[in-house]
Design an enzyme around this catalytic site. Structure first.
Site, PDB file in Angstrom:
ATOM      1  N   ASP A  86       0.917  -1.149  -0.082  1.00 32.45           N
ATOM      2  CA  ASP A  86      -0.094   0.096  -0.004  1.00 32.45           C
ATOM      3  C   ASP A  86       0.896   1.103   0.015  1.00 32.45           C
ATOM      4  OD1 ASP A  86      -1.838  -1.850   0.671  1.00 32.45           O
ATOM      5  OD2 ASP A  86      -2.606  -0.882   2.282  1.00 32.45           O
ATOM      6  N   LYS A 147      -6.791   2.949  -2.357  1.00 27.93           N
ATOM      7  CA  LYS A 147      -7.127   2.810  -0.865  1.00 27.93           C
ATOM      8  C   LYS A 147      -7.644   4.204  -0.388  1.00 27.93           C
ATOM      9  CE  LYS A 147      -4.887   1.813   3.398  1.00 27.93           C
ATOM     10  NZ  LYS A 147      -3.595   1.271   3.998  1.00 27.93           N
ATOM     11  N   LYS A 172      -9.835  -0.133  -1.532  1.00 29.28           N
ATOM     12  CA  LYS A 172      -9.851  -0.722  -0.014  1.00 29.28           C
ATOM     13  C   LYS A 172     -10.319   0.352   0.824  1.00 29.28           C
ATOM     14  CE  LYS A 172      -6.351  -1.593   3.359  1.00 29.28           C
ATOM     15  NZ  LYS A 172      -4.780  -2.183   3.346  1.00 29.28           N
TER      16      LYS A 172
END
Length: 218
Positions: A86, A147, A172
């Site tokens: 990430d 995300k 996400k």
């Protein structure tokens, strides 16, 4: 929705995170069938300790490092056992309109490793127009996910932001998701994953509300 546990990334990323905190996170991931998201410095510990899907962060939490630095960090994290990464995008460059630089940064990190890369966009700091722009840029850079947030800035995941971002890449939802009711709202808005320090609570509440769900192994 019978695959909730494997779509939850149980997270411990605070500045005071200790090795014991990571072990507790991994124990919960094992017990509930979740993924685990941990700081990169603890990947060697985690790979020795447990066989669970491991996620770590790159250029966290502000995304203001150089491209080569981020690529080296990504490669090191993959070498140390990360299954997914990430990375934080540079919000300042996005707001300055330097879209090529944002896209190229993400693209180079994606190309540097053979594992999925999610891009953290700090949605609470962005306008709708900026959310659409970053969604398009991340898609062009061939990242696997968008995300919503680090959880260390202003706010976290919202249904509205997930609805926009999910038009471009799987999402996400992360930041402030602490219950199954909140997670379910994110899934219904289009999220594919949930990132939460309360992942264990989310899965336990989900199991309680679904008749016939298998109890967690202890």
């Amino acid at each position: 929705m019978d695959d909730v546990p494997e779509r939850v990334e149980h997270t411990v990323l605070g500045p005071t995170t200790t090795p014991d905190d990571v072990r507790v996170c991994l124990d919960a991931a094992i017990q509930h069938g979740m993924r685990a998201c941990i700081p990169p410095c603890y990947l060697p510990l985690a790979t020795d300790y447990a066989n669970v899907p491991l996620v770590t962060v790159i250029d966290f939490p502000h995304g203001q490092g150089g491209v080569s630095t981020a690529c080296r960090a990504a490669q090191r994290a993959w070498d140390d056992g990360a299954d997914e990464l990430d990375m934080v995008c540079n919000v300042g460059l996005l707001k300055a309109g330097e879209d090529d630089a944002v896209r190229d940064h993400v693209s180079e990190v994606v190309a540097s490793v053979p594992v999925p890369v999610k891009v953290i966009v700090e949605a609470p700091l962005l306008t709708d127009e900026e959310l659409h722009r970053i969604g398009s840029l991340v898609a062009e850079a061939d990242a696997a996910f968008l995300k919503t947030a680090t959880g260390f800035s202003e706010g976290g995941a919202t249904v509205h932001d997930v609805e926009i971002l999910s038009q471009y890449r799987p999402v996400k939802a992360s930041g402030g998701v602490g219950s199954w009711a909140e997670a379910e709202a994110m899934f219904e808005a289009g999220a594919d994953r949930i990132g939460a320090s309360s992942g264990d609570v989310i899965v336990e509440e989900w199991r309680e509300q679904h008749d016939g769900a298998a109890p967690a192994e202890t």
